[in-house]
Design a protein around this motif. Structure first.
Motif, PDB file in Angstrom:
ATOM      1  N   SER A  93     -11.559   3.411   5.944  1.00  0.00           N
ATOM      2  CA  SER A  93     -11.118   4.587   5.109  1.00  0.00           C
ATOM      3  C   SER A  93     -10.193   5.526   6.021  1.00  0.00           C
ATOM      4  N   LEU A 138     -15.552   2.731   8.558  1.00  0.00           N
ATOM      5  CA  LEU A 138     -15.508   1.413   8.318  1.00  0.00           C
ATOM      6  C   LEU A 138     -16.526   0.715   7.844  1.00  0.00           C
ATOM      7  N   SER A 188      -7.780   4.313   1.663  1.00  0.00           N
ATOM      8  CA  SER A 188      -8.612   3.199   2.254  1.00  0.00           C
ATOM      9  C   SER A 188      -7.733   1.822   2.123  1.00  0.00           C
ATOM     10  N   LEU A 189      -8.286   0.949   2.680  1.00  0.00           N
ATOM     11  CA  LEU A 189      -7.677  -0.467   2.887  1.00  0.00           C
ATOM     12  C   LEU A 189      -8.640  -1.503   3.170  1.00  0.00           C
ATOM     13  N   LYS A 190      -8.748  -2.619   2.287  1.00  0.00           N
ATOM     14  CA  LYS A 190      -9.672  -3.720   2.679  1.00  0.00           C
ATOM     15  C   LYS A 190      -8.872  -4.541   3.476  1.00  0.00           C
ATOM     16  N   LEU A 191      -9.677  -4.923   4.800  1.00  0.00           N
ATOM     17  CA  LEU A 191      -8.925  -5.790   5.843  1.00  0.00           C
ATOM     18  C   LEU A 191      -8.933  -7.215   5.331  1.00  0.00           C
ATOM     19  N   THR A 207     -13.777  -2.739   4.837  1.00  0.00           N
ATOM     20  CA  THR A 207     -12.983  -1.532   4.255  1.00  0.00           C
ATOM     21  C   THR A 207     -12.675  -0.306   4.925  1.00  0.00           C
ATOM     22  N   HIS A 257       0.797  -1.084  -0.082  1.00  0.00           N
ATOM     23  CA  HIS A 257       0.065  -0.040   0.011  1.00  0.00           C
ATOM     24  C   HIS A 257       0.893   1.151   0.033  1.00  0.00           C
ATOM     25  N   ASN A 288     -17.950  -2.577   5.176  1.00  0.00           N
ATOM     26  CA  ASN A 288     -17.807  -3.787   4.281  1.00  0.00           C
ATOM     27  C   ASN A 288     -16.382  -4.370   4.349  1.00  0.00           C
TER      28      ASN A 288
END
Length: 540
Positions: A528, A522, A500-503, A526, A473, A524
């Motif tokens: 931000s 937070l 943003s980051l998808k966990l 993800t 990232h 879905n």
């Protein structure tokens, strides 16, 4: 423990001479205790002519008169211990001052008993092979002295002649000095520039241009480990003290050889690879992740590291690593403090970073006090550098940026002194100061205290394993800390953009423990992150 570094000249002045003093630190002990810190590393307070602001010692058993008396020191140490705070002392013994009695004797004649306390080269043998000096304008570490028609060695300025550690009398002098302070109750020693102490005293010719990689030839040379083992045997093993050397050698093996418990040398490494990532022109987060992760991995099973982003030899943390603009100074400083206090290793926090102090804006070389800045300016002039660019770089990176007076309140000179400060106070002290921070529950200061408290109350942040997450990232530095069933996730946005980051599905958030913004965005799976947002989550 959390270690807080103080530059005594700049912390608090009680007698109006414009220079911080020991009584000034004593006056602020309750403030320091309230921070939650456990130990103070204090830059040199020994007698010194101040060619390098105390890193040139003329009497190792006395106090610099500007700072006070031995009685003031004893009072300060007792005050610290009464509050459960330990003292780590700077020991500057790669070199001394040229005004130290040892050097005065050494230079007086070739047959003086102190002659071999330093490195001398008789001029009749011709000029010695070139050695690079970090501070000398000409870059030459050999200084001719007409008194005995000889050259002496100085890896730093000519006022800082290098001690000859091959001489057992020098080593015993140093051990006796350390015992003197340990018996006074000092709790630890930081060995300044000590990785350079061992030298090949035949001084052979080195490859042309080696100064571009001088560490390879200066750091952890043959003999250094013998000196440290001897020091450990005579001092560290006999007193309840910790030990750390400036620098960690040339590679991981050097660092392990310095600090692994089985070696009986030092307690922890203080490596510069991480802090060196941020230079004029910015830095790449990917490089930062790589360096900090690499060092953590190398010390996952043995040895112990320090974690820091600033000190007395660096510009201000938020100006180098974050964004010191009015809009982003607070969130980026909080985010950086979250990083330091959530990583594995002993955190070293520099005075003023708990309130987000910034670089000062010097326009001319006359405003600088630092010998390194002045001599590098002379060198740049001699070599015909483009001076406008040089001055921009100096403005960004000068050590004086990190040495401006502590900003306590909105009074004259930020409450640091009633006299003229030895370095100017940053003009932003009216808004950036301790008093204003204490009264604001969302301040950088109060965030710092929260992070210190969180670290102390959660062993996972001390002993837990570290694992980098979302390595590629470009804006977010994410990692987990795990100890048994305890697991925490740290998310840090190192940019001024919303990102943003998808966990991963296996990272189930349980609660937010620290957040430098009010809300968590937070949805879905993800997260931000706002500009410079930093959060610590407990995971299920």
């Amino acid at each position: 423990m959390v270690i807080y570094q103080i530059y005594p000249r700049s912390f608090n002045d009680t007698n109006g001479d414009g220079i911080g003093d020991l009584n000034g630190i004593y006056e602020k002990l309750d403030y320091l205790k309230d921070l939650g810190i456990d130990a103070i590393w204090m830059c040199p307070f020994n007698s010194s002519p101040n060619a390098d602001n105390g890193y040139d010692v003329s009497d190792y058993r006395n106090i610099q008169p500007e700072f006070g008396t031995m009685e003031d020191f004893d009072k300060l140490l007792k005050g610290m211990h009464d509050r459960g705070i330990k003292l780590v002392m700077d020991v500057v013994v790669n070199h001394s001052s040229n005004e130290h009695e040892w050097f005065k004797q050494s230079r007086s004649s070739r047959d003086n008993p102190y002659r071999d306390y330093y490195h001398w080269w008789p001029a009749e043998k011709g000029k010695p092979n070139y050695r690079y000096s970090l501070f000398d304008p000409k870059g030459d570490a050999w200084k001719y002295d007409s008194t005995t028609n000889a050259y002496y060695l100085h890896y730093f300025s000519e006022q800082q002649p290098d001690l000859n550690w091959e001489n057992p009398k020098v080593r015993q002098e140093v051990y006796d000095i350390m015992k003197f302070w340990a018996e006074k109750g000092v709790d630890g020693f930081r060995l300044d520039a000590f990785q350079f102490a061992a030298k090949d005293t035949t001084f052979p010719k080195l490859p042309d241009g080696y100064e571009k990689n001088f560490f390879e030839y200066y750091a952890v040379q043959d003999g250094l480990h013998d000196y440290l083992k001897e020091m450990n045997e005579q001092v560290f093993s006999k007193y309840p003290v910790m030990s750390v050397a400036e620098g960690a050698g040339r590679n991981f093996q050097d660092a392990h050889d310095l600090v692994d418990a089985s070696r009986n040398e030092l307690n922890m490494a203080y490596a510069f690879d991480g802090v060196d990532v941020a230079q004029y022109g910015g830095y790449e987060l990917s490089k930062m992740k790589q360096v900090f992760s690499k060092w953590d991995s190398a010390f996952a099973d043995q040895g112990w590291l320090s974690v820091f982003l600033s000190n007395h030899d660096q510009a201000r943390m938020v100006s180098r690593w974050g964004d010191d603009s009015p809009e982003f100074r607070a969130p980026s400083t909080k985010m950086l403090n979250t990083f330091i206090l959530s990583m594995r290793g002993t955190p070293y926090c520099y005075y003023g970073d708990e309130i987000g102090m910034t670089n000062i804006d010097f326009q001319t070389i006359d405003q600088y006090q630092d010998i390194a800045a002045k001599n590098s300016y002379q060198k740049a002039m001699m070599e015909g550098e483009y001076m406008e660019l040089f001055m921009r770089k100096l403005n960004f990176s000068s050590r004086d940026n990190g040495r401006t007076p502590m900003q306590w309140n909105t009074f004259q000179n930020a409450g640091f002194s009633t006299g003229k400060p030895w370095l100017p106070v940053n003009e932003n002290y009216k808004t950036i100061n301790v008093e204003a921070s204490q009264n604001d529950p969302n301040s950088i200061l109060n965030h710092f205290k929260k992070m210190v408290k969180l670290r102390k109350e959660n062993l996972v942040l001390i002993h837990g394993t570290y694992e980098l997450f979302a390595k590629e990232h470009p804006q977010i530095y994410a990692y987990t800390r795990t100890l048994g069933q305890e697991k925490m996730l740290i998310l840090l946005n190192f940019s001024k953009q919303v990102t943003s980051l998808k966990l991963d599905e296996n990272l189930a958030l349980e609660e937010v423990l620290v957040n430098n913004y009010e809300n968590v965005d937070l949805a879905n799976g993800t997260v931000s992150l706002k500009p410079y947002q930093g959060m610590v989550f407990r995971l299920k």
